[in-house]
Each structure stands twice: as C-alpha cells, then as structure tokens.
Scaffold this motif. Sequence first.
Motif, PDB file in Angstrom:
ATOM      1  N   THR A 173       3.995   5.687   0.216  1.00  0.00           N
ATOM      2  CA  THR A 173       3.412   4.596   0.999  1.00  0.00           C
ATOM      3  C   THR A 173       2.301   5.147   1.892  1.00  0.00           C
ATOM      4  N   ILE A 174       1.282   4.333   2.073  1.00  0.00           N
ATOM      5  CA  ILE A 174       0.182   4.651   2.985  1.00  0.00           C
ATOM      6  C   ILE A 174       0.137   3.527   4.010  1.00  0.00           C
ATOM      7  N   GLN A 175       0.548   3.818   5.229  1.00  0.00           N
ATOM      8  CA  GLN A 175       0.555   2.809   6.278  1.00  0.00           C
ATOM      9  C   GLN A 175      -0.865   2.616   6.820  1.00  0.00           C
ATOM     10  N   ALA A 176      -1.229   1.354   7.030  1.00  0.00           N
ATOM     11  CA  ALA A 176      -2.550   1.021   7.583  1.00  0.00           C
ATOM     12  C   ALA A 176      -3.647   1.806   6.862  1.00  0.00           C
ATOM     13  N   ALA A 177      -3.728   1.607   5.554  1.00  0.00           N
ATOM     14  CA  ALA A 177      -4.674   2.351   4.724  1.00  0.00           C
ATOM     15  C   ALA A 177      -6.112   2.150   5.192  1.00  0.00           C
ATOM     16  N   GLN A 178      -6.902   3.205   5.089  1.00  0.00           N
ATOM     17  CA  GLN A 178      -8.307   3.171   5.469  1.00  0.00           C
ATOM     18  C   GLN A 178      -9.166   3.597   4.287  1.00  0.00           C
ATOM     19  N   GLN A 179     -10.478   3.367   4.384  1.00  0.00           N
ATOM     20  CA  GLN A 179     -11.375   3.698   3.280  1.00  0.00           C
ATOM     21  C   GLN A 179     -11.314   5.174   2.909  1.00  0.00           C
ATOM     22  N   GLN A 180     -11.081   6.044   3.911  1.00  0.00           N
ATOM     23  CA  GLN A 180     -11.014   7.476   3.616  1.00  0.00           C
ATOM     24  C   GLN A 180      -9.768   7.845   2.810  1.00  0.00           C
ATOM     25  N   ASP A 181      -8.823   6.903   2.679  1.00  0.00           N
ATOM     26  CA  ASP A 181      -7.649   7.150   1.838  1.00  0.00           C
ATOM     27  C   ASP A 181      -7.946   6.896   0.361  1.00  0.00           C
ATOM     28  N   SER A 182      -9.128   6.386   0.049  1.00  0.00           N
ATOM     29  CA  SER A 182      -9.492   6.150  -1.343  1.00  0.00           C
ATOM     30  C   SER A 182      -9.614   7.481  -2.087  1.00  0.00           C
ATOM     31  N   GLY A 183      -9.340   7.431  -3.383  1.00  0.00           N
ATOM     32  CA  GLY A 183      -9.460   8.627  -4.195  1.00  0.00           C
ATOM     33  C   GLY A 183      -8.296   8.759  -5.153  1.00  0.00           C
ATOM     34  N   PHE A 184      -8.175   9.925  -5.758  1.00  0.00           N
ATOM     35  CA  PHE A 184      -7.119  10.182  -6.731  1.00  0.00           C
ATOM     36  C   PHE A 184      -5.870  10.731  -6.047  1.00  0.00           C
ATOM     37  N   TYR A 185      -4.711  10.291  -6.541  1.00  0.00           N
ATOM     38  CA  TYR A 185      -3.410  10.797  -6.117  1.00  0.00           C
ATOM     39  C   TYR A 185      -2.643  11.231  -7.364  1.00  0.00           C
ATOM     40  N   LYS A 198      -3.771   5.069 -13.109  1.00  0.00           N
ATOM     41  CA  LYS A 198      -3.402   3.714 -12.700  1.00  0.00           C
ATOM     42  C   LYS A 198      -4.217   3.330 -11.474  1.00  0.00           C
ATOM     43  N   ARG A 199      -4.856   2.173 -11.521  1.00  0.00           N
ATOM     44  CA  ARG A 199      -5.724   1.731 -10.424  1.00  0.00           C
ATOM     45  C   ARG A 199      -4.913   0.935  -9.404  1.00  0.00           C
ATOM     46  N   VAL A 200      -5.072   1.309  -8.131  1.00  0.00           N
ATOM     47  CA  VAL A 200      -4.412   0.631  -7.016  1.00  0.00           C
ATOM     48  C   VAL A 200      -5.488   0.222  -6.018  1.00  0.00           C
ATOM     49  N   VAL A 201      -5.554  -1.067  -5.706  1.00  0.00           N
ATOM     50  CA  VAL A 201      -6.579  -1.599  -4.806  1.00  0.00           C
ATOM     51  C   VAL A 201      -5.908  -2.221  -3.597  1.00  0.00           C
ATOM     52  N   GLY A 202      -6.454  -1.976  -2.411  1.00  0.00           N
ATOM     53  CA  GLY A 202      -5.860  -2.538  -1.199  1.00  0.00           C
ATOM     54  C   GLY A 202      -6.893  -2.861  -0.148  1.00  0.00           C
ATOM     55  N   LEU A 203      -6.466  -3.654   0.837  1.00  0.00           N
ATOM     56  CA  LEU A 203      -7.301  -4.053   1.965  1.00  0.00           C
ATOM     57  C   LEU A 203      -7.041  -3.111   3.131  1.00  0.00           C
ATOM     58  N   SER A 204      -8.108  -2.653   3.778  1.00  0.00           N
ATOM     59  CA  SER A 204      -7.955  -1.717   4.891  1.00  0.00           C
ATOM     60  C   SER A 204      -7.081  -2.332   5.985  1.00  0.00           C
ATOM     61  N   GLY A 205      -6.227  -1.497   6.540  1.00  0.00           N
ATOM     62  CA  GLY A 205      -5.311  -1.945   7.587  1.00  0.00           C
ATOM     63  C   GLY A 205      -3.965  -2.403   7.074  1.00  0.00           C
ATOM     64  N   THR A 206      -3.810  -2.523   5.765  1.00  0.00           N
ATOM     65  CA  THR A 206      -2.539  -2.949   5.182  1.00  0.00           C
ATOM     66  C   THR A 206      -1.802  -1.748   4.587  1.00  0.00           C
ATOM     67  N   ASN A 217      -1.608  13.865   7.832  1.00  0.00           N
ATOM     68  CA  ASN A 217      -1.693  12.412   7.992  1.00  0.00           C
ATOM     69  C   ASN A 217      -0.289  11.826   8.053  1.00  0.00           C
ATOM     70  N   LYS A 218       0.135  11.446   9.233  1.00  0.00           N
ATOM     71  CA  LYS A 218       1.504  10.956   9.431  1.00  0.00           C
ATOM     72  C   LYS A 218       1.685   9.525   8.933  1.00  0.00           C
ATOM     73  N   ARG A 219       0.619   8.908   8.440  1.00  0.00           N
ATOM     74  CA  ARG A 219       0.748   7.543   7.921  1.00  0.00           C
ATOM     75  C   ARG A 219       1.356   7.517   6.523  1.00  0.00           C
ATOM     76  N   PHE A 220       1.498   8.669   5.902  1.00  0.00           N
ATOM     77  CA  PHE A 220       2.155   8.714   4.602  1.00  0.00           C
ATOM     78  C   PHE A 220       3.666   8.587   4.766  1.00  0.00           C
ATOM     79  N   GLY A 221       4.276   7.901   3.813  1.00  0.00           N
ATOM     80  CA  GLY A 221       5.726   7.762   3.815  1.00  0.00           C
ATOM     81  C   GLY A 221       6.263   7.867   2.395  1.00  0.00           C
ATOM     82  N   PHE A 222       7.585   7.891   2.276  1.00  0.00           N
ATOM     83  CA  PHE A 222       8.216   8.121   0.981  1.00  0.00           C
ATOM     84  C   PHE A 222       9.469   7.252   0.884  1.00  0.00           C
ATOM     85  N   ILE A 223       9.605   6.552  -0.232  1.00  0.00           N
ATOM     86  CA  ILE A 223      10.785   5.727  -0.486  1.00  0.00           C
ATOM     87  C   ILE A 223      11.676   6.495  -1.461  1.00  0.00           C
ATOM     88  N   THR A 224      12.808   6.973  -0.968  1.00  0.00           N
ATOM     89  CA  THR A 224      13.638   7.851  -1.783  1.00  0.00           C
ATOM     90  C   THR A 224      14.269   7.137  -2.972  1.00  0.00           C
TER      91      THR A 224
END
Length: 231
Positions: free
Chosen positions: A97-109, A23-31, A84-91
């Motif tokens: 969740t990836i807070q303030a996503a950056q280009q280095q967060d790109s890739g497969f999950y 599944k493809r997920v696209v986002g803007l850096s900082g969001t 990376n403490k910017r990761f979060g989880f909605i139980t």
Amino acid sequence: MWGLALVLTLLFLKGLQGQDSAKRVVGLSGTCLRLWPPKTLAKNIESVQWKRPGPSPSEFSVILTWKCESDHCKDKNWTLNHLNKRFGFITQNLSLTIQAAQQQDSGFYIFEATDEHGKVKNYTFQVSVFDHVGEPHVLQDSKVLEGGRCQVTLSCSVPSGDNVSYDWYRGSVLIETARNHSTLEDQIDANSSHIYTCNVSNSVSWTNRTFILHCPGDSQRKWSTLGSNRG
C-alpha cells in the motif's frame, strides 16, 4: 545517458517478467494505492520483497521484506526497508500500500516471491499517480470574414498541464481535430450562436468549460461563459 539508462531498465524489467507486460496501476494523488500480487501466486511462499529499480538496471531499492519464520504464517512479520513511511504491507495477501500517493511515487515496482523450494518469481507493476486536473483557462478571439461568417479561435489550458488530453465539443458533438491540442479554430455563420466546450482530462479526473459564441455579422463579438464542471 538518462535515456539509455531508462531503456536498459525497461529491458531488464521485461526480462524479469518474461513475455508478460507490467500491470498498470493508476491513482489520484492524495489517495491510497494498493498493488496486488497475482491471484495465481503459489500458497507456499517463504519470503517476499517489494522493491523499485535503482539508478542502474542491476540495482534495486528494497521497500520492504517479509519472511515466514513459523508454521503460523498468518502472524507474518515484515520489515520496512525504505525511508518512505507511507508504504504499508497487508500480510493476508502480500499486497503493498502507498498512503497518500504522490506523483513522485510513479514508476516501476517489483514484487519478488520465493517459495519453499527456493524458486523465485518476479512480477512488475507500472504505477502512475496523477493530480486533479486544474481549472481551465480559456482565451477567445474572433474576426469577421467576407460574407459575414466569423473565424473563432479558442485556446484552453490548465495549470500543470502535463499528461492531460483536450477534447472540444460543439454542442454535444465531438469536434475531430488533427491533433489532440488545446487550441481550436472554427467558422460559424453570421447571426448564429454555438455552444462550445473544452474538456480537459487525465486518467483519473476531468474538468471542462462551456461557453456560447455568437457571430453577429459585423466586428462586434459576444461571448457568454456558461460555467465549468469537474470530476
């Protein structure tokens, strides 16, 4: 070697996912980005892991782990296994969740879910994080041809211009080019003016520069920039 490792990783992920593509997920850096597990996910999930592929196809970097340790799974506990403490989880929905996503967060999950019978299902996500498209820089050149027509050459570029597309317009009409390039060559009649627009975009943002070109029919050049817009 890196190219071979990437191919092996893609094949391994395809094996995890079966015939379905990631599944493809696209986002803007900082969001903030959120990866949602499928709605068809079984209700009797006992444990979950979110992870990313490691250096080799058989290795993984575990982001977080959750286990349902009581009958009241609405009080789910989860453990962040990643630096990376910017990761979060909605139980409530097991989303990452990836807070303030950056280009280095790109890739497969990879989302791995285990039900109460020990059956494991994996779902893959391909995340792409893009920066805002920068302000375009335009270079302009022209020469007078025989018969008074003008040959114009326009070059459009943006800072960090990776993963961007260029489109050229004459007025409101898209100019079909042989390639999706940042350079346009065109001819205009003597004593005529044309409005050109260079539009630069990626999957999450765009910007453009619009200007008027005038062909006087002699060696004189006249350029008038109208301004730029972005979104």
